[in-house]
Design a protein around this motif. Structure first.
Motif, PDB file in Angstrom:
ATOM      1  N   VAL A  24       0.417  -0.950  -0.442  1.00 10.94           N
ATOM      2  CA  VAL A  24      -0.047   0.234  -0.022  1.00 10.94           C
ATOM      3  C   VAL A  24       0.965   1.082  -0.038  1.00 10.94           C
ATOM      4  O   VAL A  24       0.278   2.058  -0.770  1.00 10.94           O
ATOM      5  N   GLU A  25       2.118   1.702   0.728  1.00 11.98           N
ATOM      6  CA  GLU A  25       2.581   2.343   0.567  1.00 11.98           C
ATOM      7  C   GLU A  25       3.114   2.613  -0.514  1.00 11.98           C
ATOM      8  O   GLU A  25       3.293   3.896  -1.321  1.00 11.98           O
ATOM      9  N   ARG A  26       3.295   1.655  -1.233  1.00 10.32           N
ATOM     10  CA  ARG A  26       4.105   1.712  -2.216  1.00 10.32           C
ATOM     11  C   ARG A  26       3.297   2.136  -3.574  1.00 10.32           C
ATOM     12  O   ARG A  26       3.174   2.385  -4.812  1.00 10.32           O
ATOM     13  N   GLY A  27       1.976   1.888  -3.369  1.00  9.66           N
ATOM     14  CA  GLY A  27       1.222   1.977  -4.684  1.00  9.66           C
ATOM     15  C   GLY A  27       1.205   0.636  -5.454  1.00  9.66           C
ATOM     16  O   GLY A  27       0.213   0.898  -6.392  1.00  9.66           O
ATOM     17  N   MET A  28       1.500  -0.590  -5.042  1.00  9.53           N
ATOM     18  CA  MET A  28       1.458  -1.373  -5.262  1.00  9.53           C
ATOM     19  C   MET A  28       0.122  -1.493  -5.915  1.00  9.53           C
ATOM     20  O   MET A  28      -0.261  -2.135  -4.325  1.00  9.53           O
ATOM     21  N   PRO A  29      -0.496  -2.662  -6.607  1.00  8.83           N
ATOM     22  CA  PRO A  29      -1.551  -3.254  -6.791  1.00  8.83           C
ATOM     23  C   PRO A  29      -1.836  -4.068  -5.943  1.00  8.83           C
ATOM     24  O   PRO A  29      -0.880  -5.160  -5.594  1.00  8.83           O
ATOM     25  N   VAL A  30      -2.689  -4.924  -5.426  1.00 11.64           N
ATOM     26  CA  VAL A  30      -2.954  -6.263  -4.160  1.00 11.64           C
ATOM     27  C   VAL A  30      -4.326  -6.350  -4.818  1.00 11.64           C
ATOM     28  O   VAL A  30      -5.182  -5.879  -4.941  1.00 11.64           O
ATOM     29  N   LEU A  31      -4.055  -7.782  -5.053  1.00 12.94           N
ATOM     30  CA  LEU A  31      -5.437  -8.721  -5.086  1.00 12.94           C
ATOM     31  C   LEU A  31      -5.938  -9.773  -3.745  1.00 12.94           C
ATOM     32  O   LEU A  31      -4.907 -10.664  -3.499  1.00 12.94           O
ATOM     33  N   GLY A  32      -6.511  -9.948  -2.687  1.00 14.09           N
ATOM     34  CA  GLY A  32      -7.306 -10.872  -2.280  1.00 14.09           C
ATOM     35  C   GLY A  32      -7.839 -11.641  -2.086  1.00 14.09           C
ATOM     36  O   GLY A  32      -8.903 -11.427  -2.978  1.00 14.09           O
ATOM     37  N   VAL A  33      -7.771 -12.628  -1.934  1.00 15.51           N
ATOM     38  CA  VAL A  33      -8.774 -14.491  -1.999  1.00 15.51           C
ATOM     39  C   VAL A  33      -9.018 -14.960  -0.738  1.00 15.51           C
ATOM     40  O   VAL A  33      -8.011 -15.143  -0.452  1.00 15.51           O
ATOM     41  N   CYS A  34     -10.475 -14.986  -0.397  1.00 18.73           N
ATOM     42  CA  CYS A  34     -10.901 -15.627   1.332  1.00 18.73           C
ATOM     43  C   CYS A  34     -10.575 -14.672   1.999  1.00 18.73           C
ATOM     44  O   CYS A  34     -10.801 -13.658   2.506  1.00 18.73           O
ATOM     45  N   ARG A  35      -9.269 -15.466   2.525  1.00 21.83           N
ATOM     46  CA  ARG A  35      -8.382 -15.036   3.593  1.00 21.83           C
ATOM     47  C   ARG A  35      -7.369 -13.474   3.368  1.00 21.83           C
ATOM     48  O   ARG A  35      -7.188 -12.949   4.130  1.00 21.83           O
ATOM     49  N   GLY A  36      -7.331 -13.683   2.012  1.00 19.07           N
ATOM     50  CA  GLY A  36      -6.672 -12.268   2.016  1.00 19.07           C
ATOM     51  C   GLY A  36      -8.063 -11.588   1.985  1.00 19.07           C
ATOM     52  O   GLY A  36      -7.093 -10.315   2.114  1.00 19.07           O
ATOM     53  N   ALA A  37      -8.858 -11.479   2.169  1.00 22.70           N
ATOM     54  CA  ALA A  37     -10.154 -10.660   1.368  1.00 22.70           C
ATOM     55  C   ALA A  37      -9.702 -10.273   3.518  1.00 22.70           C
ATOM     56  O   ALA A  37     -10.131  -8.771   4.125  1.00 22.70           O
ATOM     57  N   GLN A  38      -9.879 -11.162   4.232  1.00 23.05           N
ATOM     58  CA  GLN A  38     -10.188 -11.163   5.188  1.00 23.05           C
ATOM     59  C   GLN A  38      -8.938 -10.334   6.264  1.00 23.05           C
ATOM     60  O   GLN A  38      -9.111  -9.204   7.242  1.00 23.05           O
ATOM     61  N   LEU A  39      -7.689 -10.617   5.747  1.00 23.32           N
ATOM     62  CA  LEU A  39      -6.454  -9.845   6.654  1.00 23.32           C
ATOM     63  C   LEU A  39      -6.829  -8.634   5.557  1.00 23.32           C
ATOM     64  O   LEU A  39      -6.004  -7.550   6.652  1.00 23.32           O
ATOM     65  N   LEU A  40      -7.409  -8.315   4.407  1.00 21.35           N
ATOM     66  CA  LEU A  40      -6.982  -6.473   4.613  1.00 21.35           C
ATOM     67  C   LEU A  40      -7.785  -6.324   4.760  1.00 21.35           C
ATOM     68  O   LEU A  40      -7.267  -4.662   6.005  1.00 21.35           O
ATOM     69  N   ASN A  41      -8.819  -6.391   5.481  1.00 26.51           N
ATOM     70  CA  ASN A  41      -9.810  -5.440   6.655  1.00 26.51           C
ATOM     71  C   ASN A  41      -9.746  -5.517   7.395  1.00 26.51           C
ATOM     72  O   ASN A  41      -9.590  -4.716   8.473  1.00 26.51           O
TER      73      ASN A  41
END
Length: 239
Positions: free
Chosen positions: A104-121
């Motif tokens: 996020v600090e770099r403005g890099m694209p991020v895709l989260g799947v399942c646990r990845g969505a939960q971790l982002l939240n």
């Protein structure tokens, strides 16, 4: 053709068996990687490591892909552990939170799947429903036996997800946890008929989308992968 973008892909560290060997291994089902290849990206598989190395790891990457896996530690959102919640995987939680912050600090694209969505939240101060049947009254989101069940989701108009996914579509799900209180700076981009949040994104970033379902098990989901890989290619071109 342009050079394929390099996608940092998170993994499990588990005891695994192959042939006569049973030992700790870095492991990720190839289903997570196949759609990246089809969309034109190259996966760099990263095992859990020291969080202070996350920035250096991403210096060589063009996108971050947070894959599925065991439950996020509820202590990270100040909750007691539900009897159905997995034992904490502190090394993976700490590593992926550090990767996400660096991306996020770099403005890099991020895709989260399942646990990845939960971790982002959780990373944004949000919370999780630790056992979906307690909320919706049925086990339809995770029937068990590794069988992905189709559940229709409605995508919110005007979101980034709406640009690469149909407005209404049945998607393969396999989750017993879900987003509860939404984290800072995030918006809901899809819900199920039960009202469960099935996708979130950060509209302040060029590409930060996370889905609760499993697009890697959906042959019709190529648009999401292509959008992520294209965003990663554009990020690489900035360097």
């Amino acid at each position: 053709m342009s050079t394929p973008p390099m996608i940092a892909t998170t993994t499990y560290r588990e005891v695994a068996s192959t042939g006569i060997w049973t030992q700790e291994a870095v492991w990720l089902p190839d289903a997570y990687l196949a759609p990246l290849r089809r969309a034109g990206g190259t996966a760099a598989v990263l095992p859990p490591d020291a969080p202070d190395r996350a920035g250096a790891a991403l210096d060589r990457m063009d996108g971050l892909y947070l894959t599925g896996g065991y439950d996020v530690d509820p202590a990270l959102y100040d909750a007691a552990r539900h009897p159905e919640t997995d034992a904490p995987r502190a090394d993976r939680d700490a590593w992926e939170l550090a990767l996400l912050a660096a991306a996020v600090e770099r403005g890099m694209p991020v895709l989260g799947v399942c646990r990845g969505a939960q971790l982002l939240n959780v990373a944004r101060g949000g919370t999780l429903h630790q056992h979906v049947p307690d909320v919706v009254g049925h086990t339809g989101y995770q029937r068990g036996d590794a069988v992905f069940r189709p559940v229709e989701v409605s995508v919110q108009p005007g979101t980034l997800l709406a640009r690469c996914h149909p407005a209404r579509r049945a998607v393969p799900v396999y989750h017993h946890q879900a987003i509860d209180r939404l984290g800072r700076g995030l918006v809901v981009s899809a819900r199920s008929a039960d009202g469960l949040i099935e996708a979130i994104e950060d509209p302040s970033l060029a590409f930060c989308v996370a889905v609760q379902w499993h697009p890697e098990h959906d042959p019709g989901e190529l648009g999401l992968w292509e959008a992520f890989v294209e965003a990663s290619r554009a990020y690489a071109a900035r360097a």
